[in-house]
Write an enzyme that holds these catalytic residues in place. Sequence first.
Site, PDB file in Angstrom:
ATOM      1  N   GLU A 117       2.181   2.208  59.113  1.00 49.94           N
ATOM      2  CA  GLU A 117       3.363   2.542  58.311  1.00 49.94           C
ATOM      3  C   GLU A 117       4.293   3.274  59.256  1.00 49.94           C
ATOM      4  O   GLU A 117       4.017   4.397  59.674  1.00 49.94           O
ATOM      5  CB  GLU A 117       2.973   3.408  57.105  1.00 49.94           C
ATOM      6  CG  GLU A 117       4.088   3.525  56.068  1.00 49.94           C
ATOM      7  CD  GLU A 117       4.985   4.720  56.298  1.00 49.94           C
ATOM      8  OE1 GLU A 117       6.110   4.515  56.817  1.00 49.94           O
ATOM      9  OE2 GLU A 117       4.581   5.833  55.966  1.00 49.94           O
TER      10      GLU A 117
ATOM     11  N   CYS B  62      10.010   9.212  56.026  1.00 52.58           N
ATOM     12  CA  CYS B  62      10.185   7.813  56.425  1.00 52.58           C
ATOM     13  C   CYS B  62      11.103   7.049  55.490  1.00 52.58           C
ATOM     14  O   CYS B  62      11.900   6.216  55.931  1.00 52.58           O
ATOM     15  CB  CYS B  62       8.830   7.113  56.537  1.00 52.58           C
ATOM     16  SG  CYS B  62       7.842   7.196  55.016  1.00 52.58           S
TER      17      CYS B  62
END
Length: 484
Positions: free
Chosen positions: A246, A280
């Site tokens: 990720e 993120c």
Amino acid sequence: MDSERIELLINNQEVPTDRYSEIKDPGRLTDVVGYVAMGNVHHVDQAVQAAYQAFLSWKKTSLEERMTLLSHAAKVLKDETLPLSSTMSRETGMLLKVSQSEINLAIRVIQVTLEHAEDFLRPIQMEDENSWVSIEKRPIGVIAGIVPWNAPMVLTMQKVAPALVAGNTVVIKPSPNAPMSVSIALKKIASLFPAGVINVIHGESDIGSALNKHPLVRKISFTGGGNIAKQIMKDAADSLKSIQFELGGNDPAIVLDDANLDEVIPKIVNRVFWRSGQICIAVKRIYVPNVMYESFYSKMCEIVDEFKIGHSLDERSTFGPVNNNNQYQYVKGLVSRIKLGSAKIVELGKRLEPEQWNNGYYLQPAIVRDVDPMQEIVTCEQFGPVIPLIPYRTDEEVIQMANKTEYGLGSSVWTCDFERALRISREMEAGMTFINGHGQSRLGHEFMPFGGVKQSGIGRENSEVGLAEFIEYHAINYHKPQKS
């Protein structure tokens, strides 16, 4: 406050080393939060060997027992929320209420994993007159989990919970920039489990590389930056390890011309500057129609200027420092380069303790206007409190601009017209698109696979899809004897 000493955790034993890293408070660089033992290659081997030996029996433990122990782990986090969140705020620079909400979300990650586990892990069986088939899901083995500093607890649990419930064991490497709260939590949780099921190793990139190359590690689950991910892929290549990444994002927020700005702007501001922009799936660029550009800019500046910038444990603070010197210098460099160009940048917010400004990694939240769509601040992942506003004319133009990037984690569309938003959402090159919000709702946390496309990741976390990252499929086919 007293400084804490954190050792390695191998086979449920605390292991001291001959070298310790000093963890400083990003908002008070003169304050030492604690000291963390730094491992070596030998420690990595010890941790992996312990995890492998534990795996041989842990994989045979009933699913019911694994689920029960993880339920107890969630209770540990709940019981330890206050001390853990205080430590997390002091080592990350995140506001105390943000750290508390992260621990609550980490608990929810465990709970959601348990809600999906039984149905997902159940074998699928079928038969006809000629044969019987069973599609079974079995654990992979030792999982290396490498987690970042910006949301350490929740990102750790997104690896630990599905890995353990599926029957794997783990070696976790926390970020050197925020290793303490995760290590304290994992030590308490590990005491619930058989020795070796959970291990924690600390160190820099050489320790990470040794972990990734170890022949007994079967999968690497990494959250972080693309450059490190590329090195991990190289480390994993010799033994063809499975990987799950990720990675970064450059999430666009597309504001449509029918949006109610009084409702939309506060929500967008929250998702831009949550954790001082260090997340993120933070909104990292905002596309605004030409016809409402000036109004949007003015209203956004008014809201952002109300931020109170201060220490993470100061109850008056609504905006904290960035976490580390590398990120601090990177964002300062971006701001300096913007000021040299034609775009206009305004730095906002109020400093609570000006005399402490240089004793922490403090940055004022900044808005950039009149920016070229291909300017650095638009195309990069700033991972800090600087946001560009980009004007556009048509839906088609903004879709093209939003997708013109190698990132593809999240995205959002803001409008009063659901059908229009849905049409645009389906054009987004992203792993996730949100409408009139930016981030998962409670229902989204339960069912949305979390991850990105292009250079924003490989694989997914969360939901049944996330569980699938930690199993191998094993198919058994019985050929029945045929009647003569």
